[in-house]
Write an enzyme that holds these catalytic residues in place. Structure first.
Site, PDB file in Angstrom:
ATOM      1  N   SER A   1      31.490  42.147  27.476  1.00 15.05           N
ATOM      2  CA  SER A   1      31.099  41.557  28.751  1.00 15.05           C
ATOM      3  C   SER A   1      29.626  41.862  29.017  1.00 15.05           C
ATOM      4  CB  SER A   1      32.012  42.065  29.870  1.00 15.05           C
ATOM      5  OG  SER A   1      31.808  41.347  31.071  1.00 15.05           O
ATOM      6  N   THR A   2      29.297  42.376  30.195  1.00 15.15           N
ATOM      7  CA  THR A   2      27.911  42.610  30.579  1.00 15.15           C
ATOM      8  C   THR A   2      27.197  43.500  29.566  1.00 15.15           C
ATOM      9  OG1 THR A   2      28.558  42.467  32.898  1.00 15.15           O
ATOM     10  CG2 THR A   2      26.413  43.449  32.422  1.00 15.15           C
TER      11      THR A   2
ATOM     12  N   HIS B   1      32.474  37.572  27.964  1.00 16.27           N
ATOM     13  CA  HIS B   1      32.512  36.983  29.301  1.00 16.27           C
ATOM     14  C   HIS B   1      31.174  36.306  29.597  1.00 16.27           C
ATOM     15  CE1 HIS B   1      35.635  40.318  30.384  1.00 16.27           C
ATOM     16  NE2 HIS B   1      36.187  39.310  29.739  1.00 16.27           N
TER      17      HIS B   1
ATOM     18  N   MET C   1      32.109  45.404  32.808  1.00 10.78           N
ATOM     19  CA  MET C   1      32.778  45.834  34.029  1.00 10.78           C
ATOM     20  C   MET C   1      34.280  45.618  33.929  1.00 10.78           C
ATOM     21  SD  MET C   1      30.610  44.665  37.369  1.00 10.78           S
ATOM     22  CE  MET C   1      31.781  45.487  38.446  1.00 10.78           C
TER      23      MET C   1
ATOM     24  N   ASP D   1      39.368  44.509  31.641  1.00 10.66           N
ATOM     25  CA  ASP D   1      39.899  43.498  30.732  1.00 10.66           C
ATOM     26  C   ASP D   1      39.966  44.105  29.333  1.00 10.66           C
ATOM     27  OD1 ASP D   1      40.852  41.038  29.839  1.00 10.66           O
ATOM     28  OD2 ASP D   1      38.838  40.309  29.337  1.00 10.66           O
TER      29      ASP D   1
END
Length: 308
Positions: free
Chosen positions: A125-126, A152, A245, A248
């Protein structure tokens, strides 16, 4: 002007449009790096085929994350859309500034073991794209397992990410589509806005994209992919949980460990946001906590032992 303001104000967060007069967003990022000015930059880009490659390049140039600029919305809806995205990203910046706690931040392996696997599933993700580049570019062309990636990102950006990674990786990197065969030598990246799943028919495993509701606010979601991977491959999978974050991937890793699979998590100090790996580590599901280069080396080592 932006560079001078960052130098004087030292903001916690900086938003940059991809397209700006005189010096574009990537130019500002490069200027900040050259002057040694720290700043968490969030890129704002239109959801277009033209804007996506530039936004993707900005992430590789050090941008913290990217948000989609609403196009074709009434002004009040556009403001709300952008506001909601920025709130989430600013929360990620805040999370990134919190110091990692406890022993989970330290690299470790729980001990070498012989791992038989046919697929690697990666949750990211991030801050993930540069980490993906480091890991995937280190896997040899003869790597004997397929690789499935959930990053993501908004729609359109994932196609650009796949194209960019394909230029630096020995493996073939593409954005996943329906009914693609999952096979060694190929990295399939879940398209933004769709859940990526896999289905086995005899010896052949193929992809299937879904429009089912977001999980943990994410579509694609690694938990959705992971559940289908466990069904198709049972324990013959290595899951890798990278920076991001939220949690998931936690449930997918729980399911994978229950059938004998392997889980690797990224170290706290190398994460832009130590959220997703932290959830897996604190649940005691990991078989190792490693920096990105360590993840790549572990995958290659396990593959050699598998084939040796």
């Amino acid at each position: 002007q932006a560079v001078e303001m960052v130098a004087s104000l030292r903001p916690d967060v900086l938003t940059l449009d991809v397209q700006m007069p005189e010096l574009d967003g990537i130019g500002v990022l490069r200027a900040l790096r050259q002057r040694g000015l720290p700043s968490r930059a969030i890129m704002v880009s239109s959801l277009t085929q033209e804007g996506a490659p530039v936004a993707t390049e900005a992430i590789f140039e050090g941008a913290f994350d990217v948000v989609a600029k609403p196009v074709g919305f009434p002004p009040h809806e556009a403001r709300e859309f952008l506001h909601d995205q920025l709130v989430e990203k600013i929360a990620a910046v805040r999370a990134a500034r919190e110091p990692a706690k406890g022993p989970a931040a330290s690299p470790r392996r729980r001990g070498e073991k012989s791992v038989a696997f046919d697929v690697v599933a990666i949750a990211s993700s991030t801050g993930g794209p540069p980490v993906l580049r480091e890991i995937l570019s280190s896997l040899p062309a003869e790597f004997p397992a397929a690789v499935l990636v959930v990053q993501h990102m908004p729609p359109v950006f994932t196609a650009s990410l796949a194209a960019r990674l394909n230029t630096v990786c020995p493996l073939n990197v593409v954005e996943a589509a329906d009914h693609m065969v999952v096979e060694p030598g190929t990295v399939l990246i879940a398209p933004g806005g769709k859940h990526l799943t896999v289905r086995r028919r005899g010896e052949v495993v193929r992809t299937l994209l879904e429009d089912s509701p977001p999980r943990h606010g994410c579509r694609p979601s690694f938990d959705v992919l992971g559940a289908s991977v466990v069904e198709a491959y049972r324990g013959r999978c290595v899951a890798v949980v990278l920076t991001g974050m939220g949690c998931d991937g936690l449930e997918a890793c729980r399911q994978l460990k229950a059938v004998g699979g392997t889980v690797l998590a990224q170290t706290a100090e190398t994460c832009a946001v130590f959220g997703m790996p932290k959830c897996v580590i604190e649940a005691g599901l990991d078989d190792g906590v490693l920096p990105p280069d360590g993840v790549a080396m572990a995958l290659v080592s396990m593959a050699r032992k598998r084939d040796g």
